[in-house]
Design an enzyme around this catalytic site. Structure first.
Site, PDB file in Angstrom:
ATOM      1  N   HIS A 112      44.505  39.447  43.225  1.00 43.42           N
ATOM      2  CA  HIS A 112      44.477  40.854  42.825  1.00 43.42           C
ATOM      3  C   HIS A 112      44.150  40.960  41.334  1.00 43.42           C
ATOM      4  CE1 HIS A 112      46.565  41.851  46.619  1.00 43.42           C
ATOM      5  NE2 HIS A 112      46.090  43.065  46.409  1.00 43.42           N
ATOM      6  N   HIS A 113      43.872  42.162  40.898  1.00 41.36           N
ATOM      7  CA  HIS A 113      43.597  42.460  39.493  1.00 41.36           C
ATOM      8  C   HIS A 113      44.800  42.102  38.612  1.00 41.36           C
ATOM      9  CE1 HIS A 113      46.146  46.049  40.013  1.00 41.36           C
ATOM     10  NE2 HIS A 113      45.555  46.149  41.199  1.00 41.36           N
ATOM     11  N   LYS A 163      48.328  44.208  38.398  1.00 35.73           N
ATOM     12  CA  LYS A 163      49.290  44.303  39.505  1.00 35.73           C
ATOM     13  C   LYS A 163      50.635  43.747  39.067  1.00 35.73           C
ATOM     14  CE  LYS A 163      49.820  43.449  44.459  1.00 35.73           C
ATOM     15  NZ  LYS A 163      50.250  44.849  44.676  1.00 35.73           N
ATOM     16  N   THR A 212      51.007  42.747  50.918  1.00 30.45           N
ATOM     17  CA  THR A 212      50.069  42.432  52.000  1.00 30.45           C
ATOM     18  C   THR A 212      50.107  40.945  52.327  1.00 30.45           C
ATOM     19  OG1 THR A 212      48.639  44.244  51.312  1.00 30.45           O
ATOM     20  CG2 THR A 212      47.651  42.558  52.716  1.00 30.45           C
TER      21      THR A 212
END
Length: 259
Positions: free
Chosen positions: A147-148, A151, A158
């Site tokens: 993720h970026h 986060k 997820t």
């Protein structure tokens, strides 16, 4: 539907755009720092959040805030009696508490680590694949996500759900490990690893690896739009099912209850 958004960062702005495109009226955008929000509230003040929602005349709420704020927000929002959809992650340990609050206040909340329709289909595919591959002991399995770098939690909600689906399908995996290994992994351990870098919206991969070959299953989000549109769809369905009596108030629901 008149919708109030709690959390007005990048995701909140995307949800607003999707909600309007889908024909809804966003009557409140509530945040602790976003200068363009319609209501600024003190950090950690769930009651101020609830008052802003009440004042707006909203018929439903979408909560995408921060792991440090979500429990306080839900404790204030759920007793309002409006359908609440929550996409903030990092509060799995408090689910029993929130479920109890729903029951005692007759409020309704629907939570998911990911509202993307594609991701929810991915969960089903992963569970079935893990079940198939479990018959072949030469294939080990692992989960990786990226993720970026903005986060706040790791691993992602997820990734945790993907790992849970792997363990449903493969009963030999009984323990998730999130940290780096400093010794040989045990056969029952499922490694769930995370990367935070740049601007990645969300990538989740399951590896089935053997001496002869490797199978990879990957869901790669192109943008936040799938998550945003899915959260609005979830609120639509939750409100409709409550109105029809298909779902009852006073419960904490998940995506499987809507789709």
């Amino acid at each position: 539907m008149k919708i109030a958004l709690v959390g007005y960062g990048k995701m909140g702005h995307m949800i607003e755009a999707c909600a309007k495109a889908m024909g809804h009226d966003v009557v409140a955008t509530i945040d602790v720092s976003a200068k363009d929000a319609t209501a600024l509230v003190p950090a950690g003040d769930g009651n101020a959040v609830a008052q802003a929602v009440k004042k707006s005349g909203a018929e439903g709420v979408i909560e995408f805030s921060h792991p440090t704020a979500v429990i306080g927000n839900l404790k204030a929002l759920i007793p309002l009696g409006l359908p609440v959809v929550c996409g903030t992650t990092g509060w799995a340990k408090s689910e029993d508490e929130i479920e109890g609050l729903c029951a005692s206040s007759k409020g309704t909340c629907m939570r998911s680590s990911n509202f993307s329709i594609g991701v929810n289909m991915f969960y089903k595919i992963v569970e079935e694949a893990a079940k198939i591959m479990a018959d072949y002991s030469e294939y080990d399995v692992a989960v990786w996500e990226a993720h970026h770098n903005q986060k706040a939690d790791s691993p992602s909600g997820t990734a945790l759900e993907v790992a849970r689906r792997v363990m449903i399908g493969n009963k030999t995996k009984t323990e998730m490990v999130f940290d780096a290994f400093h010794e040989k992994p045990k056969a029952n351990q499922l490694h769930v690893s995370s990367t935070r870098v740049g601007f990645v919206p969300g990538t989740h991969t399951v590896f089935f690896d053997s001496p002869a070959d490797e199978i990879e299953l990957t869901h790669r989000a192109r943008s936040r739009e799938g998550f945003a549109r899915g959260s609005v769809t979830a609120l639509e369905k939750l409100a409709a099912k409550l109105k029809s009596g298909e779902l009852a108030a006073g419960k904490l629901y998940g995506m499987k209850d809507l789709f």
